[in-house]
Design a protein around this motif. Structure first.
Motif, PDB file in Angstrom:
ATOM      1  N   TYR A 134      -3.141  14.887  -8.661  1.00  0.00           N
ATOM      2  CA  TYR A 134      -2.706  16.027  -8.543  1.00  0.00           C
ATOM      3  C   TYR A 134      -3.508  17.205  -7.994  1.00  0.00           C
ATOM      4  N   GLU A 135      -4.707  17.068  -8.045  1.00  0.00           N
ATOM      5  CA  GLU A 135      -5.792  18.087  -7.467  1.00  0.00           C
ATOM      6  C   GLU A 135      -5.887  18.106  -5.892  1.00  0.00           C
ATOM      7  N   HIS A 136      -5.615  16.883  -5.385  1.00  0.00           N
ATOM      8  CA  HIS A 136      -5.487  16.746  -3.973  1.00  0.00           C
ATOM      9  C   HIS A 136      -4.247  17.345  -3.456  1.00  0.00           C
ATOM     10  N   ALA A 137      -2.994  16.865  -4.167  1.00  0.00           N
ATOM     11  CA  ALA A 137      -1.909  17.389  -3.877  1.00  0.00           C
ATOM     12  C   ALA A 137      -1.675  18.992  -3.971  1.00  0.00           C
ATOM     13  N   ALA A 138      -2.148  19.589  -5.007  1.00  0.00           N
ATOM     14  CA  ALA A 138      -2.346  21.132  -5.090  1.00  0.00           C
ATOM     15  C   ALA A 138      -3.157  21.781  -4.263  1.00  0.00           C
ATOM     16  N   ALA A 139      -4.331  21.149  -3.730  1.00  0.00           N
ATOM     17  CA  ALA A 139      -5.157  21.923  -2.636  1.00  0.00           C
ATOM     18  C   ALA A 139      -4.447  21.888  -1.378  1.00  0.00           C
ATOM     19  N   ALA A 140      -3.385  20.961  -1.002  1.00  0.00           N
ATOM     20  CA  ALA A 140      -2.719  20.520  -0.008  1.00  0.00           C
ATOM     21  C   ALA A 140      -1.395  21.265   0.176  1.00  0.00           C
ATOM     22  N   ALA A 141      -1.011  21.677  -0.871  1.00  0.00           N
ATOM     23  CA  ALA A 141       0.532  22.381  -1.135  1.00  0.00           C
ATOM     24  C   ALA A 141       1.459  21.423  -1.136  1.00  0.00           C
ATOM     25  N   HIS A 142       1.166  20.095  -1.569  1.00  0.00           N
ATOM     26  CA  HIS A 142       1.796  18.789  -1.516  1.00  0.00           C
ATOM     27  C   HIS A 142       2.409  18.530  -3.165  1.00  0.00           C
ATOM     28  N   LEU A 143       2.484  19.412  -3.987  1.00  0.00           N
ATOM     29  CA  LEU A 143       2.895  19.097  -5.053  1.00  0.00           C
ATOM     30  C   LEU A 143       4.438  18.599  -5.221  1.00  0.00           C
ATOM     31  N   ASP A 144       5.099  19.082  -4.340  1.00  0.00           N
ATOM     32  CA  ASP A 144       6.842  18.650  -4.532  1.00  0.00           C
ATOM     33  C   ASP A 144       6.643  17.214  -4.004  1.00  0.00           C
ATOM     34  N   ASP A 145       5.744  16.785  -3.139  1.00  0.00           N
ATOM     35  CA  ASP A 145       5.703  15.301  -2.719  1.00  0.00           C
ATOM     36  C   ASP A 145       5.566  14.379  -3.894  1.00  0.00           C
ATOM     37  N   CYS A 188       0.783  -1.283  -0.051  1.00  0.00           N
ATOM     38  CA  CYS A 188      -0.060  -0.031   0.061  1.00  0.00           C
ATOM     39  C   CYS A 188       0.925   1.252   0.078  1.00  0.00           C
ATOM     40  N   VAL A 189       0.443   2.176  -0.921  1.00  0.00           N
ATOM     41  CA  VAL A 189       1.323   3.524  -0.994  1.00  0.00           C
ATOM     42  C   VAL A 189       0.099   4.743  -0.954  1.00  0.00           C
ATOM     43  N   LEU A 190      -0.658   4.234  -0.339  1.00  0.00           N
ATOM     44  CA  LEU A 190      -1.991   5.436  -0.249  1.00  0.00           C
ATOM     45  C   LEU A 190      -1.577   6.873   0.212  1.00  0.00           C
ATOM     46  N   GLY A 191      -0.644   6.762   1.051  1.00  0.00           N
ATOM     47  CA  GLY A 191      -0.143   8.030   1.738  1.00  0.00           C
ATOM     48  C   GLY A 191       0.775   8.940   0.803  1.00  0.00           C
ATOM     49  N   HIS A 192       1.380   8.079  -0.267  1.00  0.00           N
ATOM     50  CA  HIS A 192       2.237   8.673  -1.113  1.00  0.00           C
ATOM     51  C   HIS A 192       1.336   9.248  -2.472  1.00  0.00           C
ATOM     52  N   MET A 193       0.218   8.878  -2.449  1.00  0.00           N
ATOM     53  CA  MET A 193      -0.508   9.251  -3.748  1.00  0.00           C
ATOM     54  C   MET A 193      -1.851   9.822  -3.362  1.00  0.00           C
ATOM     55  N   GLU A 194      -1.835  10.508  -2.375  1.00  0.00           N
ATOM     56  CA  GLU A 194      -2.929  11.557  -1.948  1.00  0.00           C
ATOM     57  C   GLU A 194      -4.240  10.478  -1.716  1.00  0.00           C
ATOM     58  N   TYR A 195      -4.066   9.357  -1.136  1.00  0.00           N
ATOM     59  CA  TYR A 195      -4.922   8.393  -0.652  1.00  0.00           C
ATOM     60  C   TYR A 195      -5.944   8.084  -2.090  1.00  0.00           C
ATOM     61  N   VAL A 196      -5.253   8.062  -3.142  1.00  0.00           N
ATOM     62  CA  VAL A 196      -5.742   7.495  -4.505  1.00  0.00           C
ATOM     63  C   VAL A 196      -4.946   6.137  -4.852  1.00  0.00           C
ATOM     64  N   CYS A 197      -5.862   5.063  -4.853  1.00  0.00           N
ATOM     65  CA  CYS A 197      -5.203   3.752  -4.922  1.00  0.00           C
ATOM     66  C   CYS A 197      -4.588   3.654  -6.571  1.00  0.00           C
ATOM     67  N   PRO A 198      -3.301   3.422  -6.554  1.00  0.00           N
ATOM     68  CA  PRO A 198      -2.876   3.100  -8.149  1.00  0.00           C
ATOM     69  C   PRO A 198      -3.361   1.815  -8.710  1.00  0.00           C
ATOM     70  N   GLN A 199      -3.772   0.865  -7.939  1.00  0.00           N
ATOM     71  CA  GLN A 199      -4.483  -0.192  -8.377  1.00  0.00           C
ATOM     72  C   GLN A 199      -5.813  -0.044  -9.240  1.00  0.00           C
ATOM     73  N   THR A 200      -6.600   1.210  -8.987  1.00  0.00           N
ATOM     74  CA  THR A 200      -7.435   1.681  -9.908  1.00  0.00           C
ATOM     75  C   THR A 200      -7.323   2.094 -11.231  1.00  0.00           C
ATOM     76  N   CYS A 201      -6.092   2.137 -11.380  1.00  0.00           N
ATOM     77  CA  CYS A 201      -5.612   2.761 -12.651  1.00  0.00           C
ATOM     78  C   CYS A 201      -5.296   1.270 -13.510  1.00  0.00           C
ATOM     79  N   PRO A 202      -6.096   1.325 -14.727  1.00  0.00           N
ATOM     80  CA  PRO A 202      -5.723  -0.011 -15.449  1.00  0.00           C
ATOM     81  C   PRO A 202      -4.443  -0.452 -15.683  1.00  0.00           C
ATOM     82  N   LYS A 203      -3.383   0.534 -15.698  1.00  0.00           N
ATOM     83  CA  LYS A 203      -2.141   0.200 -15.808  1.00  0.00           C
ATOM     84  C   LYS A 203      -1.513   0.056 -14.502  1.00  0.00           C
ATOM     85  N   HIS A 204      -2.068   0.526 -13.410  1.00  0.00           N
ATOM     86  CA  HIS A 204      -1.497   0.436 -12.197  1.00  0.00           C
ATOM     87  C   HIS A 204      -0.300   1.524 -11.787  1.00  0.00           C
TER      88      HIS A 204
END
Length: 274
Positions: free
Chosen positions: A197-208, A154-170
């Motif tokens: 991207y939108e979640h990170a921008a809203a939290a000023a976490h883009l550099d993460d 699990c890497v939810l914390g590194h992807m603004e709590y969006v699961c990469p497994q929900t991407c068809p290409k993961h």
């Protein structure tokens, strides 16, 4: 451009080889360790592309401009004047809550709570039925919230709590080149990286988002990522394991997989390699 090249006596072969060499030169300039050359199975062509790319190495930036075919509304992480003018959307309740929970119950560093949970999960891990029950509990919580597919890494914390497994290409490190106007090229839905991207921008976490996320260890699929996290088995930023290492001098009989710290993971990796 290719239609025009195909009118030549060689049907555009020379132009295609030159373009391939230029693209290899660009990748060399960008620092890639290697390139995949496909679409041509003739050894003399491959050899020519490699030699020609070496001769063009110093001009790679020039060629990079020629190969800029990105769509206007593509995904760009780097800031721009137009992006700065856009008001970021709200981050959402789930990532905001998860961040607050993480601050209240810190486990990403050495804390008494982390040491306690490590002992608890180590004890649970000794009993397969209990470990499976924990995995099922985790899945029951994460599936409806994040679309979890029980990858065990699990890497939810590194992807603004969006699961990469929900991407068809993961995809764990940004969208693919097929994203168009924020839509996925595989299924008709928004690209998951729009939300990241939108979640990170809203939290000023883009550099993460510049943090590299290693590929998941597929041998852990169907196991609890909670147990894997606290026992250091998973593959994630800060705890990256080489999944398979090819030795310089393989032993007789095939490829040798280097053993990670955990013996079970090593056996699984070797099994996959074979």
């Amino acid at each position: 451009k290719i239609r025009e090249e195909s009118k030549a006596a060689d049907k555009g072969l020379a132009a295609r080889l030159e373009r391939a060499a230029q693209m290899v030169a660009v990748l060399r300039g960008l620092g890639y360790a290697g390139t995949y050359i496909g679409g041509d199975h003739q050894a003399d062509h491959i050899r020519w592309i490699i030699k020609r790319s070496e001769a063009l190495a110093s001009r790679w930036k020039e060629f990079a401009e020629e190969f800029a075919y990105a769509p206007r509304n593509g995904f760009y992480l780097q800031p721009s004047a137009s992006a700065a003018a856009v008001t970021p959307k709200k981050r959402g309740a789930i990532p905001t809550f998860m961040d607050a929970l993480g601050k209240a119950l810190p486990v990403t560093r050495d804390t008494p709570l982390r040491r306690l949970l490590t002992r608890v999960f180590r004890s649970i891990d000794r009993h397969p039925l209990d470990a499976h029950a924990i995995e099922r509990l985790e899945f029951a919580i994460k599936r409806p919230l994040f679309g979890c597919e029980a990858c065990g890494n699990c890497v939810l914390g590194h992807m603004e709590y969006v699961c990469p497994q929900t991407c068809p290409k993961h995809l764990r490190n940004g969208p693919c080149g097929g994203t168009s106007n924020g839509r996925c090229e595989v299924v008709d839905k928004p690209c998951i990286w729009v939300a990241v991207y939108e979640h990170a921008a809203a939290a000023a976490h883009l550099d993460d988002l510049r943090t590299y996320i290693p590929p998941p260890d597929r041998a852990l699929t169907g196991t609890s990522s909670w147990i894997n996290y606290f026992l250091g088995r998973d593959n994630r930023p800060g705890n990256e394991h080489p999944l398979v290492t090819i030795n310089a001098a393989p032993a007789a009989g095939g490829l040798a997989a280097a053993s990670p710290a955990d013996a079970d993971r090593a056996a699984a990796s070797q099994q996959v390699t074979r």
